[in-house]
Motif scaffolding. Sequence first.
Motif, PDB file in Angstrom:
ATOM      1  N   TYR A  64       0.841  -1.205   0.000  1.00 38.88           N
ATOM      2  CA  TYR A  64       0.000   0.000   0.000  1.00 38.88           C
ATOM      3  C   TYR A  64       0.877   1.257   0.000  1.00 38.88           C
ATOM      4  O   TYR A  64       0.917   2.019   0.971  1.00 38.88           O
ATOM      5  N   PRO A  65       1.621   1.486  -1.074  1.00 40.78           N
ATOM      6  CA  PRO A  65       2.581   2.605  -1.073  1.00 40.78           C
ATOM      7  C   PRO A  65       1.942   3.977  -0.897  1.00 40.78           C
ATOM      8  O   PRO A  65       2.509   4.849  -0.229  1.00 40.78           O
ATOM      9  N   VAL A  66       0.740   4.178  -1.469  1.00 40.90           N
ATOM     10  CA  VAL A  66       0.073   5.488  -1.346  1.00 40.90           C
ATOM     11  C   VAL A  66      -0.280   5.772   0.110  1.00 40.90           C
ATOM     12  O   VAL A  66       0.013   6.847   0.641  1.00 40.90           O
ATOM     13  N   CYS A  67      -0.889   4.796   0.766  1.00 48.48           N
ATOM     14  CA  CYS A  67      -1.289   4.979   2.169  1.00 48.48           C
ATOM     15  C   CYS A  67      -0.065   5.053   3.092  1.00 48.48           C
ATOM     16  O   CYS A  67      -0.068   5.808   4.066  1.00 48.48           O
ATOM     17  N   TYR A  68       0.965   4.266   2.774  1.00 48.16           N
ATOM     18  CA  TYR A  68       2.177   4.290   3.597  1.00 48.16           C
ATOM     19  C   TYR A  68       2.860   5.657   3.524  1.00 48.16           C
ATOM     20  O   TYR A  68       3.264   6.222   4.556  1.00 48.16           O
ATOM     21  N   ASN A  69       2.974   6.202   2.315  1.00 46.77           N
ATOM     22  CA  ASN A  69       3.599   7.524   2.157  1.00 46.77           C
ATOM     23  C   ASN A  69       2.750   8.618   2.806  1.00 46.77           C
ATOM     24  O   ASN A  69       3.277   9.563   3.388  1.00 46.77           O
ATOM     25  N   LEU A  70       1.427   8.465   2.711  1.00 45.31           N
ATOM     26  CA  LEU A  70       0.536   9.434   3.346  1.00 45.31           C
ATOM     27  C   LEU A  70       0.677   9.362   4.870  1.00 45.31           C
ATOM     28  O   LEU A  70       0.642  10.392   5.565  1.00 45.31           O
TER      29      LEU A  70
END
Length: 276
Positions: free
Chosen positions: A236-242
């Motif tokens: 979940y790269p988007v959620c992790y970066n967020l």
Amino acid sequence: MQVKKVLNNNVLIATHPEYGEVILTGKGIGFAKKAGENITVDRAEKFFVLKSEDEQNQYKQLLDYIDETFIGLMNECMEMVEARFQVKLNEHIHVGLTDHLYFAVKRIQQGLDIKNPFLKETELAYPREYAAAMEIVEWLKVKLDLAIPEGEIGFITLHIHSALTNRDLSEINRHTQLINDMVTVIEDSLRIKIDRTDINYLRLVRHFHASIERVQTDQFRPDQQEILAKVLREEYPVCYNLAWKLIKIMQQKLQKSVPDAEAVYLTLHLQRLSKQ
């Protein structure tokens, strides 16, 4: 005790041998009393010590424009809260809540609307205080024969929480605003409009409040989440970066370090929300 100054028929300032200057309240307690006269504590329905000179002066100023009946209602409110929680409230509530409710009532009587954008978040964060605030609002509706907007419950909740925890009201408000800002960042980043009644949103808000509390009190425990963090970063790269973006916002606003493990918990919350 000795009477120092009569503020009105129901409130006076006295000198206590142990506490120094104290404020006594009770129906008719100040009637015909003069400075220098002796008075026993059993004459008072309530007495409290405003240790801060600023708070003493603020309370005296309140009595210049707030009528005695309303002061009496406020004292009953404080007693209701203390009886409910079986504690002695921090006495700054006598100044803060009395001042707030007096002007709130005036605004309502003038037909002005009271908006509270953080009502749901406040209820989630402080459910016990919220229940007490609801009781006070219902009681005031009857006593004042006045329709009090639901949003007012949230403001009263914060005053009660401040008095119970000895935390400054401005600090509590800053934390509420921080959470609201982070929710806005989440909506913008994930391009979603979060349903404020969704169970995943409720869990996220509770998590934010608990996380801020742990950061403020340095109560984070060492947490080995490296393997899970690696999995989440890849899945979940988007959620992790967020999650890391939110952590940086928290660190900047709170001026304290937030543990890396927080990224794991936030990523899980964000992933559930993103499914909307």
